[in-house]
Every structure is written in C-alpha cells, then in structure tokens.
Scaffold this active site. Sequence first.
Site, PDB file in Angstrom:
ATOM      1  N   CYS A   2      35.675  33.192  43.303  1.00 41.22           N
ATOM      2  CA  CYS A   2      35.826  31.819  43.779  1.00 41.22           C
ATOM      3  C   CYS A   2      35.898  30.870  42.592  1.00 41.22           C
ATOM      4  O   CYS A   2      35.541  31.224  41.472  1.00 41.22           O
ATOM      5  CB  CYS A   2      34.646  31.418  44.668  1.00 41.22           C
ATOM      6  SG  CYS A   2      34.214  32.627  45.940  1.00 41.22           S
ATOM      7  N   ARG A  16      35.910  23.768  46.527  1.00 44.18           N
ATOM      8  CA  ARG A  16      35.971  25.127  46.006  1.00 44.18           C
ATOM      9  C   ARG A  16      37.055  25.923  46.730  1.00 44.18           C
ATOM     10  O   ARG A  16      37.502  25.567  47.828  1.00 44.18           O
ATOM     11  CB  ARG A  16      34.610  25.795  46.189  1.00 44.18           C
ATOM     12  CG  ARG A  16      34.083  25.923  47.607  1.00 44.18           C
ATOM     13  CD  ARG A  16      34.413  27.255  48.312  1.00 44.18           C
ATOM     14  NE  ARG A  16      33.929  28.398  47.588  1.00 44.18           N
ATOM     15  CZ  ARG A  16      32.677  28.854  47.644  1.00 44.18           C
ATOM     16  NH1 ARG A  16      31.803  28.253  48.443  1.00 44.18           N
ATOM     17  NH2 ARG A  16      32.316  29.920  46.953  1.00 44.18           N
ATOM     18  N   ASN A  79      30.123  33.879  43.854  1.00 45.82           N
ATOM     19  CA  ASN A  79      29.717  35.236  43.511  1.00 45.82           C
ATOM     20  C   ASN A  79      29.346  35.349  42.036  1.00 45.82           C
ATOM     21  O   ASN A  79      30.043  34.802  41.161  1.00 45.82           O
ATOM     22  CB  ASN A  79      30.841  36.228  43.826  1.00 45.82           C
ATOM     23  CG  ASN A  79      30.792  36.705  45.257  1.00 45.82           C
ATOM     24  OD1 ASN A  79      29.768  36.596  45.929  1.00 45.82           O
ATOM     25  ND2 ASN A  79      31.897  37.235  45.750  1.00 45.82           N
TER      26      ASN A  79
END
Length: 325
Positions: A2, A16, A79
């Site tokens: 991401c 995002r 992540n």
Amino acid sequence: MCTAATYKTKDFYFGRTLDYEFSYGDQIVITPRNYAFNFRHVGDMKNHYAIIGMAHVAEDYPLYYDAMNEKGVAMAGLNFVGNAVYAAIKPDVENIAQFEFIPWILSQCSSLVEVRELLERINIVNTPFSEQLPLAQLHWIISDENESITVESMSDGLHIYDNPVGVLTNNPPFPQQMFQLNNYMHLSPKQPRNTFCENLALDAYSRGMGGLGLPGDLSSSSRFVRVAFTKVNAISGESEEESVSQFFHILGSVDQQRGCCEVADGKYEITLYTSCCNVTKGIYYYNTYENHQISAVDMHVENLDSDKMICYPVIQGERINYQNK
C-alpha cells in the site's frame, strides 16, 4: 502492499491505496460520537470524536484500514510484514490491541500534539481480533494539517518518527525509506543541464528528463520514492475539485494493475481502492479498481450523535459516460 500520502491546498487531504489480491468486503463506515468502542484491555469508550473511514466490519466492530476524525486527524495502517512485532500486556500502560489502534487514537485526539501525548503511555499488544482474523503486521502514518508521524512496533519496542514528507509505503522500516531519498536528490521537475562534461555537447532531447532515475517498479521502496517525488512537486488550484483530482493523480503514480505483480499462481495484487480524505471538511472520497469514478461520503450529513454505525457499500462496476447516446 500500500501507499499513503498527505497533501495541502486550502484544505488538508490524506489518503492511501490499498493493494492486495482480494478484498475482505470493505465499507465506508462512520462511527458516531456515541457508538461504544469496547477495547479489550482498557474497557469501553462510550463517547468520543466521530470517525469516518474504510473498514471491514466484523461482529459489529469496524476494523479500519484508514480513517479520519471530525477534529482533523487522519490515520492509516499499511502492511509491515516481517518487521511488525507487538508486545505482551504490561502493567501501568494503556494496552491497545493492534486492530484497536486507529479507533483508540482517532476517538480522543484532536491534533498531532495530543497523539504524541497518548503514544507516550501506549503499549500495542498482540491480542488478535478473533481466530478467523489474526494479527495483521502493520505500521501507521498519522497526520494533521501541520505534521505527520510514522509509528512502528518492532521487536526492540515502539518507534515514533517524524515524517517530513507525509508519505508511507511498506518495508523497509521508515528510517531506511527516508535515507534512500538521498539517492534521488538530483531529481527535478525542471529540465537538466549538462554537468557531465562541459566539453561535450549534451542535450536534453525529451521533456521530463529531470526525472531520469525515478524508480518505476512496484516494490514498496520504489513506490515510496515515486510518490514522494510526485507529492512534493504536485501543483493544484485550491478548489475542492482541483485538489481532490490532483490527490488521486498523486496516488495514481503508484497504481497497481492486474497482471504486473503475481503473488501466487494466477493471483495478482491490484489497487483495490484509492481513498482521499478531505480532513478539513470530513469528506471521504474513493474510487476502486473496477470503478474509477470518484464517489464521496460526507460525515457531517449524518447524525454524528447516534450510537449506531453508519455504513455505505463500496460502489463497484465502471461508470462510463457515453456522450453520444
């Protein structure tokens, strides 16, 4: 994988991409001021700031991926596989489970000053939401209109870093991400001049050559550099339409297309959705891989004194405007 970024025109924007090979079934979720958060180790919070963001709802609980509150603070978890380590429960601190971290911060902080104060007494613990939803390995970017920080819980403790570029991707840890920007200090939106050799007649034969060397692959370290360069050089008018459009273009620089990143046999990581929060006004914009039309949910249209979650499904399916029908 991401990418998250911030952007400032007249208003403050935060958003995002969420890149993965499948969706858990996401919704735009508003938790009003009187929705009761039940925190596993610190009890209930029955009154708090209203929050809006993208979440997976399980057992009537919003597992937020990214969100903002009504006071102007925004936050996203990305992540951080292989590096994220959460602690055991400790005495004399506020033990907050990884999945509770976003609502814990956004429920009670109206600025990054207050966020920093809260982080001084927090312990992010290794309590999973359920057997079906184990711990996600994450780190976080938290921002208001004045500053951003990155929070990483690792084997050697909790780290809080100033984030002067207002950007976050995945691995490696944030200090290494920032250090690698030194390798690209020569990049510029301007055309280059010949510093190779003054005795050679070298010419800029194409537009955009000031950006030669900007990484174009899909790795998290390359996406960090690319979106940072794009964000710090992006120029927009101050209207809502211009600002929101430019923000989606900024994150579009790291969009992932199906087929380019294979994670298993026949499975590919794609940009499932891109979000853009007008943190100043409390409007959550988003589009998806299957629907590039920008959709919006305004938290202030809702009853923010309710005690029930308000959920909107993510609109899928491409909306094509036929001009000659």
